[in-house]
Write an enzyme that holds these catalytic residues in place. Sequence first.
Site, PDB file in Angstrom:
ATOM      1  N   SER A  39      25.095 126.049  30.620  1.00  0.00           N
ATOM      2  CA  SER A  39      24.815 125.006  29.637  1.00  0.00           C
ATOM      3  C   SER A  39      26.140 124.562  29.026  1.00  0.00           C
ATOM      4  CB  SER A  39      23.895 125.542  28.535  1.00  0.00           C
ATOM      5  OG  SER A  39      22.664 125.964  29.067  1.00  0.00           O
TER       6      SER A  39
ATOM      7  N   CYS B 125      16.768 128.277  23.789  1.00  0.00           N
ATOM      8  CA  CYS B 125      17.743 128.526  24.848  1.00  0.00           C
ATOM      9  C   CYS B 125      18.144 129.997  24.818  1.00  0.00           C
ATOM     10  CB  CYS B 125      18.977 127.645  24.671  1.00  0.00           C
ATOM     11  SG  CYS B 125      20.211 127.870  25.984  1.00  0.00           S
TER      12      CYS B 125
ATOM     13  N   ASP C 273      15.664 125.957  27.823  1.00  0.00           N
ATOM     14  CA  ASP C 273      16.760 126.143  28.771  1.00  0.00           C
ATOM     15  C   ASP C 273      16.994 127.651  28.799  1.00  0.00           C
ATOM     16  OD1 ASP C 273      18.998 126.158  30.298  1.00  0.00           O
ATOM     17  OD2 ASP C 273      20.219 124.887  29.000  1.00  0.00           O
TER      18      ASP C 273
ATOM     19  N   TRP D  63      16.888 131.665  30.978  1.00  0.00           N
ATOM     20  CA  TRP D  63      17.225 132.363  32.207  1.00  0.00           C
ATOM     21  C   TRP D  63      16.723 133.789  32.119  1.00  0.00           C
ATOM     22  CZ3 TRP D  63      20.844 130.210  28.858  1.00  0.00           C
ATOM     23  CH2 TRP D  63      21.483 131.097  28.001  1.00  0.00           C
TER      24      TRP D  63
END
Length: 696
Positions: A432, A647, A693, A695
Amino acid sequence: MIQIIAAAVAIILAAYLLKDKMISKQEARVPVPAANTATRNIIDKMQSTRKRVIIFYGSQTGTAEEYALKIAKELKHRYGLGVLIADLDDYEYECLPHFHQDWAAVFVMATYGEGEPTDNAVAFMDFLDSPEFEDGADSIPNLKYLLFGLGNKTYTEFNGAARKLDNKLNKLGAIRIGERGEGDDNKSMEEDYLAWKDPAFDALAKSLNIEEGTAAEEADFRVTEISQIPDEKVYLGELSARALHGTKGIHDAKNPYAAPIIKSNDLFKIGTERSCIHTEFSIQDSSLKYQHGDHVGLWPVNAEVYVEETLKILGLSDKRQTVIQIESLDPALAKVPFPQPTNYETAFRHYLDISATVSRQTLALFAKHAPTDQAKCVLSELGSSKEKYKEVVSDHSMRLHEALEHASTETWSIPFEDIISSMPRLSPRYYSISSSPKLNPNAIHITAVVLQYKSAGNANKNVYGLATNYVLNIKQSVNNDSISYSAPVDAQIIAPPQYAIQGPRGAYARDGHFKAPIHVRRSNFRLPNSPKIPIIAVGPGTGIAPFRGFVQERVHLSRRYKEKNGADALNEWGKFYLFYGCRRSDEDFLYKEEWPEYGKELGDSFVMRTAVSRESEKKVYVQDHVWEAREELADAILNKRAYIYICGEASNMARQVEETLQRILGEAKQGTAEVEGAQEIRLLKERNRILTDVWS
């Protein structure tokens, strides 16, 4: 006549203006031989290439394309099938209703973001909803298909793109001829694929009336060693024809930009056991543009120790500089995956991913090349037994050279064409962007924690994240550091491996200045257009990266507002709530000095709340602060149309934050989290007012 001449001039002018873009696209594909691609009509393509199976892939980072290649190769070798591989963006689909009855399609669909199709699959998915298919179930009755999806269960919509495609095709009359496969990247995509493929291929064979064992074993590539070729024509790590020849043009995933490093420094306090690198890339002399919330793709190289060990076990150490030319024996099936001609050393350093844990399927394929019968038995067992593979390879994070050495330390004579067919290409790693183009128009910033840990099966084995340790090497070189940080004696810091950061022909390190190849990937992680809309942003750790860009974006806008409307111009702005989390305020509080400065410019419109988890007996996390602010957040969401951004780590943090929001909204609606809260969360996602966003 004048109108005709004017039109002709306009066409010539347009062609001239677009020539760089056209040349770039052509040159980027120079190293990859291809079949005739003149037609975008998929039916014509199937007929002209005499294929019975077409494999469509929707891929964002290249993984789905890799699985499409796996499927194609196995169908060819197992059944002798003629197979065509197709990027969903490369063809037109108006002719899909004319798909032949004795053909079949395989869709390999990755999910991007929260259940969305990848960029190259968007147009196809939209097409299936077009007025062309008003007849519904009678639209494409001849299309028989298999479907394998790639997703991650830590995301809200697991395999959302594959499931949506399945529903669309079913409604249009297409027939799925096997179970839908769903790979989970959070656990083991490879094992999910292996469990799906055999029953799926059996169903395909039955549908097409073909039998297994009718195909001769054939290589996908022909590798030829070349003794005489000018050095300037050999790829030594360049990622495109433009990079090799030094010609100008657009920079994208097929032609990354070698970006000069402006600065690179550690954000964590000296003496901590971890390292977080802030790096700034200059894009001043490039065609690269970005927006807040976008991602940057960084193209790393493999660590030198892995390159040396791989060359050694394969008996190629003395031939490392030998130039090789690679030819695809079936361009419609197998494209040459990297630029060539090149040499063996370059292939292992720059182009093939030898840093990742080797797959079970690859070990099974390489067993036949074992130097001894005992080694063949060992590798065959690792390739066939899921349990043995996990115990020996997966739990120990074994790379290719380590797995081969485990079976036998003798030299393995594996044909290089088989290496190319079986090993994945070294792909970019995405981060990002932690800056705003409004405040930093000529630079892209990233914020990355260096990944270093001990393997699950061996406390004495070090595992290194490929790209972050590559960045760490760059940081050390930029600052002339011998080590990345000064840790306590008992910290047990893992020394990072060394990487060839100088790049091909030393192009990335000259006169004390360093570069790294990057490109920009667009994102839907965007602020609303109006600053009057409240923002709720949650990002602990490096999850703060895009929100630094968001805040910088707001700072730039605030300066314009105040210049035009006076000091009180921000009174009408919606609040920007930023929830951040770290372990200790004096160790890993990222950009600690910047936030008060941003706060001065944004005034009361900016509210930052920091959860510090290890400075008190009771651990405090971002979701705890979100709950404490529940009344004002509920008002912002339900009455002021706030946008919510999350995020960071997906499996725990993101899930727990969403559950907290669900509780808040359920309570505000005078109901329960499970009913009213869940309903509000669904509505927010449908309206794109919750964006993630994350992971694994």
